[in-house]
Design an enzyme around this catalytic site. Sequence first.
Site, short mmCIF file in Angstrom:
data_model
loop_
_atom_site.label_atom_id
_atom_site.label_comp_id
_atom_site.label_asym_id
_atom_site.label_seq_id
_atom_site.Cartn_x
_atom_site.Cartn_y
_atom_site.Cartn_z
CB SER A 71 34.67 48.31 33.05
OG SER A 71 35.03 49.63 32.73
N GLY A 118 37.08 42.62 19.25
CA GLY A 118 37.78 43.30 20.32
C GLY A 118 38.62 42.41 21.23
N GLY A 177 37.88 39.94 23.31
CA GLY A 177 37.64 38.49 23.27
C GLY A 177 38.31 37.85 22.06
N GLY A 218 31.83 36.69 23.89
CA GLY A 218 32.21 37.99 23.30
C GLY A 218 33.51 37.85 22.52
CE1 TYR A 259 30.21 48.21 29.94
CE2 TYR A 259 31.47 50.09 30.77
CZ TYR A 259 31.43 48.82 30.19
OH TYR A 259 32.60 48.18 29.86
#
Length: 273
Positions: A132, A14, A16, A10, A157
């Site tokens: 998260s 963003g 990463g 990733g 998610y």
Amino acid sequence: MTERTIVITGASDGIGAAAAAMLSAQPDVRLVLVGRTASKIRAVAEPLGAEFHVCDYTSLDQVRALAATLAEKHPVIHVLANNAGGIFAPRTVTTDGYEMTFQVNHLAGLLLTELLMPSLLAGQATVIFTASLAAFQGNIDLADLGKEKGWTSFGAYGAGKLANIITARALQRRYPTREITAASFHPGAVATSFGARGGRLVKWLYESWLGQKVMLTAEQGADTLVWLATTTPGVDWRPGGYYVKRKLTAPPAQADSDAFGDRFLEASELLIR
Ligand SMILES: NC(=O)c1ccc[n+]([C@@H]2O[C@H](COP(=O)([O-])OP(=O)(O)OC[C@H]3O[C@@H](n4cnc5c(N)ncnc54)[C@H](OP(=O)(O)O)[C@@H]3O)[C@@H](O)[C@H]2O)c1
């Protein structure tokens, strides 16, 4: 000092991409960056002089091919940051037959980690999972991992990110600290492309003027990842731990049960064989 090989998934955007830029500024780091979109990962990697690979986590065969390439090129890996992920709507089933949010956030990273285990063991690696706070809204039902009943993008998610926290802890129990160390972290609410694919509400939250004002920058979001990647497990942080702003934090209740964690890891492994 010996060069340290750091793999970040990733990394095309963003958190990463920010972590890659921050780590590339450190001495003796060899960066290996993975992204889904070829043009994006190339644009991040080339200015940093980093090696890059393209892999779409909605295909487990692509993950297997990536792992084979990385294992051959890098018999010793010191850090694997499993950071690829996101929130996706509407509900989609991958060609592998799994709910996409669960596969992209959890199954694919787990598969990559397990296939790279010889290189990770050789490097006594740190394995990092970008989880998260959404994990606290997640629930994992071992009888319905793909959430065929009552699917919502937030629910899927949350479960995917809960899976990241559980996986870090379960892998740590399986491997003694001197072999590999694992950790998960919450990066904060970070102004990235994250909101783009999560449905109207998430998109609005992430793209609104207010959202952009209150959210962290990608660099701030990457801080704990970079800290975990560059400090000493067992000294600076607790192996298997869940971190928020560099602080060890109590995980959601489901992640706190070792018996459930072991059962969940085994159930996940059955899906990626
Ligand atoms: N932003 C937040 O507020 C926040 C909060 C908590 C946790 N996180 C987590 O932080 C991690 C990074 O997210 P971000 O905020 O940096 O979002 P982002 O800017 O959208 O970056 C997500 C990264 O994951 C990659 N990715 C998405 N789908 C993929 C797939 N099917 N196969 C392979 N790679 C894929 C993206 O590739 P492309 O560039 O090709 O899209 C990109 O490199 C994620 O795991 C996310 O769940 C973010």
